[in-house]
Structure formats: structure tokens, C-alpha cells
Design a protein around this motif. Structure first.
Motif, mmCIF file in Angstrom:
data_model
loop_
_atom_site.group_PDB
_atom_site.id
_atom_site.type_symbol
_atom_site.label_atom_id
_atom_site.label_comp_id
_atom_site.label_asym_id
_atom_site.label_seq_id
_atom_site.Cartn_x
_atom_site.Cartn_y
_atom_site.Cartn_z
ATOM 1 N N ALA A 36 7.934 3.165 8.714
ATOM 2 C CA ALA A 36 7.588 2.835 7.334
ATOM 3 C C ALA A 36 8.736 2.064 6.689
ATOM 4 C CB ALA A 36 7.308 4.099 6.547
ATOM 5 N N ALA A 37 8.373 1.062 5.916
ATOM 6 C CA ALA A 37 9.340 0.338 5.095
ATOM 7 C C ALA A 37 9.136 0.841 3.672
ATOM 8 C CB ALA A 37 9.111 -1.158 5.182
ATOM 9 N N VAL A 38 10.138 1.514 3.142
ATOM 10 C CA VAL A 38 10.061 2.072 1.795
ATOM 11 C C VAL A 38 11.178 1.498 0.937
ATOM 12 C CG1 VAL A 38 8.909 4.242 2.363
ATOM 13 C CG2 VAL A 38 11.362 4.083 2.560
ATOM 14 N N TYR A 39 10.976 1.566 -0.362
ATOM 15 C CA TYR A 39 11.999 1.130 -1.293
ATOM 16 C C TYR A 39 12.031 2.098 -2.459
ATOM 17 C CZ TYR A 39 8.210 -0.791 -4.149
ATOM 18 O OH TYR A 39 7.073 -0.941 -4.908
ATOM 19 N N VAL A 40 13.078 1.999 -3.243
ATOM 20 C CA VAL A 40 13.231 2.886 -4.391
ATOM 21 C C VAL A 40 12.568 2.224 -5.594
ATOM 22 C CG1 VAL A 40 14.863 4.032 -5.923
ATOM 23 C CG2 VAL A 40 15.380 3.804 -3.499
ATOM 24 N N GLY A 41 11.574 2.899 -6.139
ATOM 25 C CA GLY A 41 10.900 2.428 -7.338
ATOM 26 C C GLY A 41 11.167 3.395 -8.470
ATOM 27 N N MET A 42 10.666 3.066 -9.651
ATOM 28 C CA MET A 42 10.851 3.926 -10.812
ATOM 29 C C MET A 42 9.485 4.441 -11.274
ATOM 30 S SD MET A 42 13.974 4.127 -11.586
ATOM 31 C CE MET A 42 15.495 3.337 -11.173
ATOM 32 N N ASN A 43 9.448 5.706 -11.641
ATOM 33 C CA ASN A 43 8.206 6.238 -12.204
ATOM 34 C C ASN A 43 8.219 6.030 -13.720
ATOM 35 O OD1 ASN A 43 9.878 8.231 -13.182
ATOM 36 N ND2 ASN A 43 9.032 9.867 -11.941
ATOM 37 N N SER A 44 7.218 6.529 -14.410
ATOM 38 C CA SER A 44 7.095 6.287 -15.850
ATOM 39 C C SER A 44 8.213 6.949 -16.661
ATOM 40 C CB SER A 44 5.735 6.767 -16.353
ATOM 41 O OG SER A 44 5.588 8.151 -16.100
ATOM 42 N N GLN A 45 8.846 7.990 -16.110
ATOM 43 C CA GLN A 45 9.962 8.639 -16.801
ATOM 44 C C GLN A 45 11.292 7.966 -16.490
ATOM 45 O OE1 GLN A 45 7.829 10.763 -14.889
ATOM 46 N NE2 GLN A 45 6.583 11.224 -16.676
ATOM 47 N N GLY A 46 11.280 6.920 -15.658
ATOM 48 C CA GLY A 46 12.511 6.219 -15.311
ATOM 49 C C GLY A 46 13.278 6.862 -14.177
ATOM 50 N N ARG A 47 12.646 7.769 -13.465
ATOM 51 C CA ARG A 47 13.309 8.431 -12.341
ATOM 52 C C ARG A 47 13.015 7.675 -11.055
ATOM 53 N NH1 ARG A 47 11.558 14.462 -14.016
ATOM 54 N NH2 ARG A 47 13.068 14.726 -15.672
ATOM 55 N N PRO A 48 13.981 7.603 -10.151
ATOM 56 C CA PRO A 48 13.732 6.903 -8.885
ATOM 57 C C PRO A 48 12.783 7.700 -7.986
ATOM 58 C CG PRO A 48 15.950 7.821 -8.927
ATOM 59 C CD PRO A 48 15.358 8.060 -10.281
ATOM 60 N N VAL A 49 11.826 7.004 -7.398
ATOM 61 C CA VAL A 49 10.881 7.613 -6.461
ATOM 62 C C VAL A 49 10.698 6.667 -5.279
ATOM 63 C CG1 VAL A 49 9.614 8.960 -8.178
ATOM 64 C CG2 VAL A 49 8.902 6.648 -7.691
ATOM 65 N N PRO A 50 10.473 7.204 -4.080
ATOM 66 C CA PRO A 50 10.243 6.328 -2.936
ATOM 67 C C PRO A 50 8.849 5.706 -3.003
ATOM 68 C CG PRO A 50 10.099 8.610 -2.264
ATOM 69 C CD PRO A 50 10.519 8.602 -3.701
ATOM 70 N N LYS A 51 8.771 4.411 -2.705
ATOM 71 C CA LYS A 51 7.485 3.724 -2.687
ATOM 72 C C LYS A 51 7.319 3.048 -1.327
ATOM 73 C CE LYS A 51 6.793 3.178 -7.521
ATOM 74 N NZ LYS A 51 6.070 2.417 -8.508
ATOM 75 N N LEU A 52 6.099 3.110 -0.808
ATOM 76 C CA LEU A 52 5.780 2.560 0.507
ATOM 77 C C LEU A 52 5.503 1.073 0.399
ATOM 78 C CD1 LEU A 52 5.184 3.254 3.499
ATOM 79 C CD2 LEU A 52 2.807 3.505 2.818
ATOM 80 N N LEU A 53 6.184 0.290 1.229
ATOM 81 C CA LEU A 53 5.951 -1.149 1.264
ATOM 82 C C LEU A 53 5.007 -1.503 2.409
ATOM 83 C CD1 LEU A 53 6.736 -3.907 0.063
ATOM 84 C CD2 LEU A 53 8.565 -4.001 1.732
#
Length: 101
Positions: A6-23
Motif C-alpha cells: 500500500a502507498a499511504v500518505y499523511v492527511g488531515m481530518n476535519s479536526q486537523g489531526r493527521p490520519v493515514p490515507k490510502l493512495l
């Protein structure tokens, strides 16, 4: 079960917290060789060029935000120290002025 690359990156959720997102995912059946893995990653980078640029911009903005936040905290501390120093100097000047009378 078969492994999944999996290629993942660090994204932000609505609260501004970092969450992993799948690319992207590669089902690794059979596992790719090193040169094929490199080609796959290059193809991902080219395919998701706009998202890649946005990710780099987000990282830069996050660094600038942290720098601003840290600068604000340090300026607040410096302002408090300056205010105390000015009050102390004013009190000392008042004492000197009364002593001279």
C-alpha cells in the motif's frame, strides 16, 4: 492470505489531526521485483501528480504553521518579560526620584 503493498500518505481530518490515507494498493501476487516496484511507484507519482504537489504544499504549510505558533509563544514570553522589566525600572526610577527630594 496474500500480502498487499500500500502507498499511504499523511492527511488531515476535519479536526486537523493527521490520519493515514490510502493512495494505491498492489496485491503483490507475485511480489514485484525491485525494478518493477520502482516503476510502479514512479507511475503512481506521475498519475497522482496533483495530489503529490498538494501533499508537499500541505507539509510546507504545516511546517510554517508550527513555526508561527512557536514564534507567537516566544513573543508572548518576551512581551511578559519586557513588561515586568519596564515595571521594575519604573518603580526604581520612582524610588530614586523620591530619594532625591
Amino acid at each position: 492470505q496474500r500480502p498487499i503493498l500500500a502507498a499511504v500518505y499523511v492527511g488531515m481530518n476535519s479536526q486537523g489531526r493527521p490520519v493515514p490515507k490510502l493512495l494505491a494498493q498492489h496485491h503483490a501476487s507475485p511480489p514485484p521485483a525491485a525494478d518493477m516496484m520502482g516503476a510502479w511507484m514512479n507511475a503512481l507519482r506521475k498519475r497522482h501528480k496533483a495530489q503529490y504537489i498538494k501533499m508537499q504544499t500541505d507539509l510546507r504549510e504545516l511546517e510554517l504553521y508550527k513555526e508561527r505558533k512557536e514564534g507567537y509563544k516566544s513573543s508572548m514570553v518576551t512581551d511578559a518579560e519586557n513588561k515586568k522589566r519596564e515595571q521594575r525600572e519604573a518603580a526604581e526610577a520612582k524610588v530614586r526620584a523620591e530619594a532625591e527630594k
